[in-house]
Design an enzyme around this catalytic site. Structure first.
Site, short mmCIF file in Angstrom:
data_model
loop_
_atom_site.label_atom_id
_atom_site.label_comp_id
_atom_site.label_asym_id
_atom_site.label_seq_id
_atom_site.Cartn_x
_atom_site.Cartn_y
_atom_site.Cartn_z
CB VAL A 58 29.06 10.88 -26.15
CG1 VAL A 58 28.95 9.74 -27.12
CG2 VAL A 58 30.49 11.47 -26.44
CD GLU B 286 17.35 -2.57 -25.07
OE1 GLU B 286 17.99 -3.55 -25.10
OE2 GLU B 286 16.54 -2.23 -23.96
CB THR B 287 13.74 3.69 -24.09
OG1 THR B 287 14.48 4.52 -23.60
CG2 THR B 287 13.88 2.22 -23.57
CG HIS C 246 16.26 8.59 -21.59
ND1 HIS C 246 17.31 8.40 -20.79
CD2 HIS C 246 15.74 9.34 -20.75
CE1 HIS C 246 17.69 9.28 -19.95
NE2 HIS C 246 16.69 9.94 -19.97
CB ALA D 28 23.57 15.42 -22.36
CG LEU D 29 18.59 15.10 -19.94
CD1 LEU D 29 17.42 14.23 -19.35
CD2 LEU D 29 17.97 16.13 -20.95
CD GLU D 30 21.80 15.77 -15.18
OE1 GLU D 30 22.45 14.82 -15.84
OE2 GLU D 30 20.61 15.56 -14.92
CB ILE E 275 25.36 6.10 -27.60
CG1 ILE E 275 26.73 6.72 -27.94
CG2 ILE E 275 25.34 4.84 -28.57
CD1 ILE E 275 27.69 5.96 -27.71
N1 LIG Z 1 22.08 7.97 -21.81
C1 LIG Z 1 22.74 8.89 -21.80
C2 LIG Z 1 22.49 9.84 -20.53
N2 LIG Z 1 21.53 9.84 -19.93
C3 LIG Z 1 21.68 10.63 -18.43
C4 LIG Z 1 20.97 11.91 -18.68
O1 LIG Z 1 21.59 12.78 -19.38
C5 LIG Z 1 20.70 12.30 -17.18
O2 LIG Z 1 21.62 12.53 -16.58
C6 LIG Z 1 19.76 11.57 -16.35
O3 LIG Z 1 18.50 11.39 -17.12
C7 LIG Z 1 19.55 12.36 -15.13
O4 LIG Z 1 18.89 13.45 -15.10
N3 LIG Z 1 23.28 10.99 -20.85
C8 LIG Z 1 24.45 11.27 -21.76
O5 LIG Z 1 25.18 12.02 -21.57
N4 LIG Z 1 24.56 10.30 -22.53
C9 LIG Z 1 23.98 9.25 -22.84
O6 LIG Z 1 23.97 8.31 -23.78
C1 LIG Z 2 20.73 7.94 -24.64
C2 LIG Z 2 20.19 7.23 -23.54
O1 LIG Z 2 19.39 7.70 -22.53
C3 LIG Z 2 20.36 5.95 -23.66
O2 LIG Z 2 21.62 5.57 -23.51
C4 LIG Z 2 19.56 5.02 -22.44
O3 LIG Z 2 19.51 3.61 -23.13
P1 LIG Z 2 17.96 2.93 -23.23
O4 LIG Z 2 17.15 3.68 -23.86
O5 LIG Z 2 18.30 1.56 -23.71
O6 LIG Z 2 17.54 2.90 -21.68
#
Ligand SMILES: Nc1c(NC[C@H](O)[C@H](O)[C@H](O)CO)[nH]c(=O)[nH]c1=O
Ligand SMILES: CC(=O)[C@@H](O)COP(=O)(O)O
Length: 141
Positions: free
Chosen positions: A66, A71-72, A74, A42-44, A68
């Protein structure tokens, strides 16, 4: 007829298939063309939309994905910053519907992705269609 680009972060295939199905159905119902590209997460999505918008090839965009909670912290970054980036582009005149689910678990994602349930993909497509209509109306097109 307008040309829309669906930019999807394909992190969860099953849910993305549902979101894309709903968005495509809404765009087809409105008589618009659609292409789809994938990005890692999603960040991209905002950056990909910015690049595609600069090409001048598309009239509007639908962001699908999506996120979800894990744990962090992030989750907050991915959910919040993807939304912020999309809104920044929208405020700059790019018609975008945001169909990035930000949920606590897969059960919540499934209900919101399913076109027969909350149809957030279709909802995002309809929002993008409406923003393009407004853009065209305000610019006299
Ligand atoms: N954890 C999820 C992510 N994480 C990845 C980031 O979006 C990004 O691609 C990465 O940090 C590299 O820049 N992305 C989702 O779309 N959904 C997630 O649950
Ligand atoms: C939304 C996220 O970045 C998540 O899926 C990453 O999981 P975690 O916070 O346990 O590293």
């Amino acid at each position: 007829m307008a040309r829309f680009l669906i930019v999807e972060a394909r992190f969860y295939d099953t849910f993305n298939d549902l979101l894309v199905s709903g968005a495509r159905a809404a765009l087809a119902e409105a008589g618009h063309e659609v292409e789809t590209i994938c990005v890692p997460g999603a960040l991209e999505i905002p950056g990909a939309i910015a690049l595609a918008s600069e090409s001048g090839r598309y009239d509007g965009f639908v962001a699908l994905g999506v996120v979800i909670r894990g744990e962090t912290y992030h989750f907050e970054i991915v959910a919040g910053e993807s939304a912020r980036g999309i809104l920044a582009l929208t405020m700059d005149g790019v018609p975008i519907g945001n169909g990035i689910l930000t949920v606590e678990n897969e059960a919540q994602a499934r209900v919101r992705a399913d076109p027969a349930e909350k149809d957030k993909g279709g909802e995002a497509a309809r929002a993008a269609i409406r923003l393009l209509e407004l853009k065209n109306n305000f610019s006299g097109n």
